[in-house]
Design an enzyme around this catalytic site. Sequence first.
Site, PDB file in Angstrom:
ATOM      1  CE  LYS A 144      -1.752   1.658   3.997  1.00 50.63           C
ATOM      2  NZ  LYS A 144      -1.454   3.056   4.264  1.00 50.63           N
ATOM      3  CG  ASN A 145       2.258   2.740   3.489  1.00 46.88           C
ATOM      4  OD1 ASN A 145       1.106   3.056   3.193  1.00 46.88           O
ATOM      5  ND2 ASN A 145       2.626   2.517   4.723  1.00 46.88           N
ATOM      6  NE  ARG A 168       0.598  11.720   7.161  1.00 48.30           N
ATOM      7  CZ  ARG A 168       1.073  12.969   7.189  1.00 48.30           C
ATOM      8  NH1 ARG A 168       0.240  13.938   7.389  1.00 48.30           N
ATOM      9  NH2 ARG A 168       2.334  13.191   7.038  1.00 48.30           N
ATOM     10  CB  CYS A 186      -5.444  10.034  11.762  1.00 49.35           C
ATOM     11  SG  CYS A 186      -3.771   9.473  11.980  1.00 49.35           S
ATOM     12  NE  ARG A 200       0.360  10.603  10.468  1.00 51.38           N
ATOM     13  CZ  ARG A 200      -0.098   9.542   9.808  1.00 51.38           C
ATOM     14  NH1 ARG A 200      -1.271   9.042  10.108  1.00 51.38           N
ATOM     15  NH2 ARG A 200       0.597   8.990   8.837  1.00 51.38           N
ATOM     16  CG  ASP A 227       3.164   1.487   9.550  1.00 52.87           C
ATOM     17  OD1 ASP A 227       3.334   1.742   8.347  1.00 52.87           O
ATOM     18  OD2 ASP A 227       2.808   2.342  10.382  1.00 52.87           O
ATOM     19  NE  ARG A 239      -7.444   4.382   5.578  1.00 51.12           N
ATOM     20  CZ  ARG A 239      -6.944   5.518   6.045  1.00 51.12           C
ATOM     21  NH1 ARG A 239      -7.390   6.035   7.167  1.00 51.12           N
ATOM     22  NH2 ARG A 239      -5.982   6.159   5.400  1.00 51.12           N
TER      23      ARG A 239
HETATM   24  C1  EPZ Z   1       4.180   6.996   6.416  1.00 49.98           C
HETATM   25  O1  EPZ Z   1       3.360   8.017   6.975  1.00 49.98           O
HETATM   26  C2  EPZ Z   1       3.281   5.790   6.275  1.00 49.98           C
HETATM   27  N1  EPZ Z   1       2.189   6.109   5.350  1.00 49.98           N
HETATM   28  C3  EPZ Z   1       2.723   5.398   7.645  1.00 49.98           C
HETATM   29  O2  EPZ Z   1       1.955   4.216   7.473  1.00 49.98           O
HETATM   30  C4  EPZ Z   1       3.892   5.091   8.571  1.00 49.98           C
HETATM   31  O3  EPZ Z   1       3.379   4.809   9.862  1.00 49.98           O
HETATM   32  C5  EPZ Z   1       4.838   6.314   8.641  1.00 49.98           C
HETATM   33  O4  EPZ Z   1       5.257   6.679   7.312  1.00 49.98           O
HETATM   34  C6  EPZ Z   1       6.077   6.037   9.463  1.00 49.98           C
HETATM   35  O5  EPZ Z   1       6.756   4.955   8.935  1.00 49.98           O
HETATM   36  C7  EPZ Z   1       2.447   6.116   4.023  1.00 49.98           C
HETATM   37  O6  EPZ Z   1       3.548   5.882   3.577  1.00 49.98           O
HETATM   38  C8  EPZ Z   1       1.285   6.422   3.135  1.00 49.98           C
HETATM   39  P1  EPZ Z   1       6.081  10.361   8.516  1.00 49.98           P
HETATM   40  P2  EPZ Z   1       3.889   9.538   7.020  1.00 49.98           P
HETATM   41  O7  EPZ Z   1       5.951  11.639   7.783  1.00 49.98           O
HETATM   42  O8  EPZ Z   1       4.787   9.790   5.889  1.00 49.98           O
HETATM   43  C9  EPZ Z   1       6.611  13.660  11.841  1.00 49.98           C
HETATM   44  C10 EPZ Z   1       0.062   2.880   7.644  1.00 49.98           C
HETATM   45  O9  EPZ Z   1      -0.464   2.320   8.612  1.00 49.98           O
HETATM   46  N2  EPZ Z   1       6.451  14.639  10.753  1.00 49.98           N
HETATM   47  O10 EPZ Z   1       7.212   9.441   8.186  1.00 49.98           O
HETATM   48  O11 EPZ Z   1       2.707  10.398   7.215  1.00 49.98           O
HETATM   49  C11 EPZ Z   1       5.355  12.855  12.139  1.00 49.98           C
HETATM   50  O12 EPZ Z   1       4.528  13.545  13.043  1.00 49.98           O
HETATM   51  C12 EPZ Z   1       0.552   4.298   7.757  1.00 49.98           C
HETATM   52  O13 EPZ Z   1       0.257   2.331   6.522  1.00 49.98           O
HETATM   53  C13 EPZ Z   1       6.618  15.994  11.034  1.00 49.98           C
HETATM   54  O14 EPZ Z   1       6.871  16.389  12.166  1.00 49.98           O
HETATM   55  O15 EPZ Z   1       4.739   9.535   8.355  1.00 49.98           O
HETATM   56  C14 EPZ Z   1       5.913  11.582  12.734  1.00 49.98           C
HETATM   57  O16 EPZ Z   1       6.198  11.802  14.106  1.00 49.98           O
HETATM   58  C15 EPZ Z   1       0.253   4.872   9.126  1.00 49.98           C
HETATM   59  N3  EPZ Z   1       6.490  16.894  10.018  1.00 49.98           N
HETATM   60  C16 EPZ Z   1       7.235  11.391  11.991  1.00 49.98           C
HETATM   61  O17 EPZ Z   1       7.544  12.664  11.419  1.00 49.98           O
HETATM   62  C17 EPZ Z   1       6.226  16.520   8.723  1.00 49.98           C
HETATM   63  O18 EPZ Z   1       6.145  17.385   7.826  1.00 49.98           O
HETATM   64  C18 EPZ Z   1       7.190  10.381  10.872  1.00 49.98           C
HETATM   65  O19 EPZ Z   1       6.064  10.685  10.079  1.00 49.98           O
HETATM   66  C19 EPZ Z   1       6.056  15.131   8.467  1.00 49.98           C
HETATM   67  C20 EPZ Z   1       6.184  14.212   9.488  1.00 49.98           C
END
Ligand code: EPZ
Length: 418
Positions: free
Chosen positions: A22-23, A92, A116, A121, A305, A397
């Site tokens: 998915k990702n 998202r 969420c 996020r 995850d 999802r």
């Molecule tokens: C991706 O989400 C995945 N989704 C998530 O999978 C996964 O949990 C996550 O990466 C972490 O591995 C997809 O790839 C579609 P991040 P993402 O930006 O990119 C902070 C699932 O279940 N952050 O890597 O949204 C954030 O708050 C989903 O398949 C900022 O501060 O996660 C978090 O603490 C859930 N500012 C950390 O970084 C930003 O601009 C990592 O978030 C962006 C992120």
Amino acid sequence: MEKIVIEGKNRLEGKVKVGGAKNAVLPLMAACILNSGINTFTNVPDLADVRTMIKLLNILGAEVSLENGNMYIDSSGVNNYEAPYDLVKTMRASVLVLGPLTARFGKSRVSLPGGCAIGERPIDQHIKGLEILGSEIRLEEGYVEAEVKKLHGGVIPFDVSTVTGTENIMLSAVLAEGETTLFNAACEPEVVELAGVLNKMGADISGAGTDIITIKGVSELKPVVDHEVMPDRIEAGTFMIAAALCEGDIEIQKCRFEHTGALIGKLLRSGVQIERLDEGIRVRGSERIESVDFTTLPYPGFPTDMQAQMMSLMCLSEGLSIITETIFPQRFIHSGELRRMGAEIKLVGNSAVVRGVKKINGAPIMASDLRASASLVLAGLAAIGRTEISRVYHLDRGYEKLDKKLESLGARIWREKD
Ligand code: EPZ
């Protein structure tokens, strides 16, 4: 609405095939905005999130079809640069169109994704990156608007390792004038997959998979043909834990050992037997589950995850397990539902302390987010008696027919109207 019903304690054995990731497929779909032609993919999972991204691409003007894992995206008709709130609020990952729309049209308007169940996020890193590449950014009425004549290269130091942040900026810089370097880039396999497909489209990206990625801008990209989406490492990990929880013997096909190393390491420590096969992994559970501590980290650390699913296993371990969540500190909603089944879990800050118990009992419980719902299904498989899980739309999802695949391995699991 549907619920999933499980009569627990069946032993699981047999072979199961993992679907496309998915990702990985969500950013690949967004990448098609950057070219103007017919892109084709195979091994595409039929998931609610993929269907949402199809709807979004349709709104932007693309023609998309998905049939038996084969996806076709004709991006020549893309003529709208706005991603509406009612779509973005459900997923998202819609934010991934922000970069490519800005790169293609010099303009984009994407609703800010809300928070969420797993936490707030933010997308500040996505925005910072686009500003460094020359975009004017305005935040108004819950939308982020980007505007630029032509994106130019730059040096982007991410303050935090962000998967979709890295992907969004990669999806912008490929068509920028000049060279872009990302520092503290995410190293997830899905980022490597995206860079590979962008290079197939004619981009010039190097360093993907490391925390320094260099992108030399090109003038245009061409469609990608017949790309097979990489296997879903989180689905694979979910089946590994199913085997561990049910003293099972499962051959998980089409998954890559090197993508699940951190989880495998922890499962081996907990007493699970794991054998690397040519095209997959064989996992055998043992009667005694040792408790292990683990901390979620950016790849190649233990994946956030898989945290909820591993917590379900630790509920039945011998001893105490300390689980620390550094990516999404509130990602413990599943612990309340597991406690209803008899688990002993105490939350302390961004950690959960799990004291293993001899048994857990089936109960009516409720899913709250995608991976939490997977952890509740796993707990139901190991529980004595009947478990009913409501709000299974969360599961759909990110997992294609998980209940059917588990049933084929011997689980007593079915769906009913809720
Ligand atoms: C991706 O989400 C995945 N989704 C998530 O999978 C996964 O949990 C996550 O990466 C972490 O591995 C997809 O790839 C579609 P991040 P993402 O930006 O990119 C902070 C699932 O279940 N952050 O890597 O949204 C954030 O708050 C989903 O398949 C900022 O501060 O996660 C978090 O603490 C859930 N500012 C950390 O970084 C930003 O601009 C990592 O978030 C962006 C992120």
